[in-house]
Every structure is written in C-alpha cells, then in structure tokens.
Motif scaffolding. Sequence first.
Motif, short mmCIF file in Angstrom:
data_model
loop_
_atom_site.label_atom_id
_atom_site.label_comp_id
_atom_site.label_asym_id
_atom_site.label_seq_id
_atom_site.Cartn_x
_atom_site.Cartn_y
_atom_site.Cartn_z
N LEU A 42 0.83 -1.20 0.00
CA LEU A 42 0.00 0.00 0.00
C LEU A 42 0.87 1.25 0.00
CD1 LEU A 42 -2.75 1.36 0.15
CD2 LEU A 42 -2.66 1.09 2.64
N ALA A 43 1.90 1.28 0.84
CA ALA A 43 2.79 2.44 0.89
C ALA A 43 3.49 2.66 -0.46
CB ALA A 43 3.83 2.25 1.99
N ALA A 44 3.91 1.59 -1.10
CA ALA A 44 4.56 1.70 -2.41
C ALA A 44 3.58 2.25 -3.45
CB ALA A 44 5.11 0.35 -2.84
N ALA A 45 2.34 1.79 -3.42
CA ALA A 45 1.33 2.26 -4.36
C ALA A 45 1.03 3.75 -4.15
CB ALA A 45 0.06 1.45 -4.23
N VAL A 46 1.01 4.18 -2.90
CA VAL A 46 0.78 5.59 -2.61
C VAL A 46 1.94 6.43 -3.14
CG1 VAL A 46 0.64 7.30 -0.73
CG2 VAL A 46 -0.72 5.21 -0.62
N GLN A 47 3.15 5.97 -2.95
CA GLN A 47 4.34 6.69 -3.47
C GLN A 47 4.24 6.86 -4.99
OE1 GLN A 47 7.58 7.48 -1.96
NE2 GLN A 47 6.71 7.30 0.09
N VAL A 48 3.88 5.77 -5.68
CA VAL A 48 3.77 5.83 -7.14
C VAL A 48 2.68 6.80 -7.55
CG1 VAL A 48 3.08 4.48 -9.18
CG2 VAL A 48 4.71 3.52 -7.54
N SER A 49 1.53 6.76 -6.90
CA SER A 49 0.42 7.65 -7.29
C SER A 49 0.74 9.11 -7.01
CB SER A 49 -0.86 7.24 -6.57
OG SER A 49 -0.83 7.57 -5.20
N ARG A 50 1.54 9.39 -6.02
CA ARG A 50 1.91 10.78 -5.71
C ARG A 50 2.91 11.36 -6.72
NH1 ARG A 50 2.38 10.83 0.89
NH2 ARG A 50 0.13 10.72 1.23
N ARG A 51 3.63 10.48 -7.39
CA ARG A 51 4.59 10.94 -8.40
C ARG A 51 3.88 11.40 -9.67
NH1 ARG A 51 8.21 5.79 -7.81
NH2 ARG A 51 8.74 6.05 -5.64
N GLY A 52 2.64 10.97 -9.81
CA GLY A 52 1.85 11.41 -10.95
C GLY A 52 1.82 10.41 -12.01
#
Length: 52
Positions: A42-52
Amino acid sequence: MIESHLVEGNQSLESGEPLVYGKSVTDPCIGLHDTKTLLRELAAAVQVSRRG
C-alpha cells in the motif's frame, strides 16, 4: 475492510479448546506477516500515485 491480528484466523470462545494468544475471538483476521506485506505494498502504491 481487512482486519489484522497477531495470528491469522479466528477462534471460538465456546469450543472448549485453549485460547491462542493473539488470535481473534470475533472475526477472521489476517496475521502479522500478511499485514506487514499489505502495508508495504500500500505504501509503495501511494508513493507511485503521488509521483503522478
């Protein structure tokens, strides 16, 4: 919703069996190992989505 506890699964108070420390007596839960994996993913997915 996913419920997490120390030990996977659940147990019955009325079964007459000794209770397992860290195991839910209500709803089935995922265990600590799976919880850690899920939170890392989940944390990895959030990081990816915040990068755009």
